[in-house]
Design an enzyme around this catalytic site. Sequence first.
Site, mmCIF file in Angstrom:
data_model
loop_
_atom_site.group_PDB
_atom_site.id
_atom_site.type_symbol
_atom_site.label_atom_id
_atom_site.label_comp_id
_atom_site.label_asym_id
_atom_site.label_seq_id
_atom_site.Cartn_x
_atom_site.Cartn_y
_atom_site.Cartn_z
ATOM 1 C CD GLU A 128 -46.604 -9.967 3.497
ATOM 2 O OE1 GLU A 128 -46.133 -11.035 3.939
ATOM 3 O OE2 GLU A 128 -47.797 -9.840 3.189
ATOM 4 C CB THR A 181 -49.715 -15.404 -3.327
ATOM 5 O OG1 THR A 181 -50.100 -15.811 -2.021
ATOM 6 C CG2 THR A 181 -49.978 -13.924 -3.484
HETATM 7 P P1 ADP Z 1 -51.430 -15.952 3.299
HETATM 8 O O1 ADP Z 1 -52.179 -16.412 2.101
HETATM 9 O O2 ADP Z 1 -52.002 -16.453 4.553
HETATM 10 O O3 ADP Z 1 -51.259 -14.471 3.284
HETATM 11 P P2 ADP Z 1 -48.838 -15.924 2.515
HETATM 12 O O4 ADP Z 1 -49.010 -16.032 1.036
HETATM 13 O O5 ADP Z 1 -48.690 -14.594 3.102
HETATM 14 O O6 ADP Z 1 -50.030 -16.623 3.221
HETATM 15 O O7 ADP Z 1 -47.487 -16.599 2.929
HETATM 16 C C1 ADP Z 1 -47.239 -17.879 3.167
HETATM 17 C C2 ADP Z 1 -45.812 -18.200 2.735
HETATM 18 O O8 ADP Z 1 -44.835 -17.518 3.515
HETATM 19 C C3 ADP Z 1 -45.546 -19.684 2.923
HETATM 20 O O9 ADP Z 1 -44.819 -20.127 1.803
HETATM 21 C C4 ADP Z 1 -44.688 -19.739 4.158
HETATM 22 O O10 ADP Z 1 -43.823 -20.853 4.163
HETATM 23 C C5 ADP Z 1 -43.896 -18.437 4.106
HETATM 24 N N1 ADP Z 1 -43.470 -17.986 5.446
HETATM 25 C C6 ADP Z 1 -42.226 -17.761 5.880
HETATM 26 N N2 ADP Z 1 -42.214 -17.354 7.166
HETATM 27 C C7 ADP Z 1 -43.499 -17.318 7.572
HETATM 28 C C8 ADP Z 1 -44.124 -16.990 8.793
HETATM 29 N N3 ADP Z 1 -43.449 -16.631 9.881
HETATM 30 N N4 ADP Z 1 -45.455 -17.065 8.838
HETATM 31 C C9 ADP Z 1 -46.174 -17.437 7.754
HETATM 32 N N5 ADP Z 1 -45.646 -17.765 6.575
HETATM 33 C C10 ADP Z 1 -44.302 -17.712 6.467
#
Ligand code: ADP
Length: 306
Positions: A128, A181
């Site tokens: 994360e 975020t």
């Molecule tokens: P969500 O709002 O769905 O929780 P996040 O804020 O957790 O999305 O994360 C998305 C970010 O993490 C994006 O910038 C994405 O490029 C990066 N990222 C890196 N590796 C991954 C992965 N395996 N799966 C999803 N997001 C990833």
Amino acid sequence: MDKVKIFAPATVANVSCGYDAMGFALQGLGDEMFFSKTNSKTVTISKIEGAKLPFEANKNVAGVVALNMLKDSDADFGVDIQIFKNFKPGSGLGSSAASAAGTAFAVNQLLNNKYSNLELTKFAMQGEVTACGSAIADNVAAAIYGGFILVRNYDPLDIIQIPSPSELTATIIHPQIEIKTEDARKVIKSEIPIKTAIAQWANVGGLISGLHTNDFDLISRSLVDHVAEPQRKHLIPHFDTIKNAALKSGALGASISGSGPSIFALSKSTEIANNVAEAMDMVYKNSGIDYNIYVSKISKLGTKII
Ligand code: ADP
């Protein structure tokens, strides 16, 4: 075990009054991932479908988690990862958390279950950091433990599993707009009046009690967020209309999923959750914004082998 295929669930973090402390896992929405041992002692990502994400292991949360686990366990093998995304990053449904938790769970299988769920959560939290800059636990803990979880404390990390009524069903609408975020965090003031804090922790207590005792009225009365929702809802088009439509259709409560833009509602049956889905659809149908709607039970298992 030399290879393993897993399902890593989407997760709803915050859960209204449980801002930054609660989360739950969805049964019907999540990613699939395939892991196989290699002789290279490194981590490779050979396939990513469904989203544009980095293939470099140290830039992808899955790669980061696998690298850390292989190093920590002094493993004598490497891992190749294939990622099949079924929901988009940046949805507020824990896309990066699904990859992080899925990898922690799967690599642990390849390591003959060396680590506990708490240790897996800590590994997933490192993923994360790669995704959003901070080691947030609510999405990854929900994806690893399944069901509802409470992050009671960070240092030391203390994750509490909360039982929930089996009938409880979530309806989610994901408007396809981008909310970073980081931006969603910026709108939250760093201090709140004591009156607001009291109202908030009273609702968290009510929600936890309602989940334990299958008291749907208490769950409904407690799904009130005095902290994040009022400050963030303007980032999501038609938030109030969607929420009111969900409540009018019989939902127990509704709020922002994670930092948005997805909105979740909880209902006491699949039938009501489907009615809520229809009501949400009516609101967004002519909005000009693309969206997806999902109806799903709460996943009791979280990440699992398929
Ligand atoms: P969500 O709002 O769905 O929780 P996040 O804020 O957790 O999305 O994360 C998305 C970010 O993490 C994006 O910038 C994405 O490029 C990066 N990222 C890196 N590796 C991954 C992965 N395996 N799966 C999803 N997001 C990833």
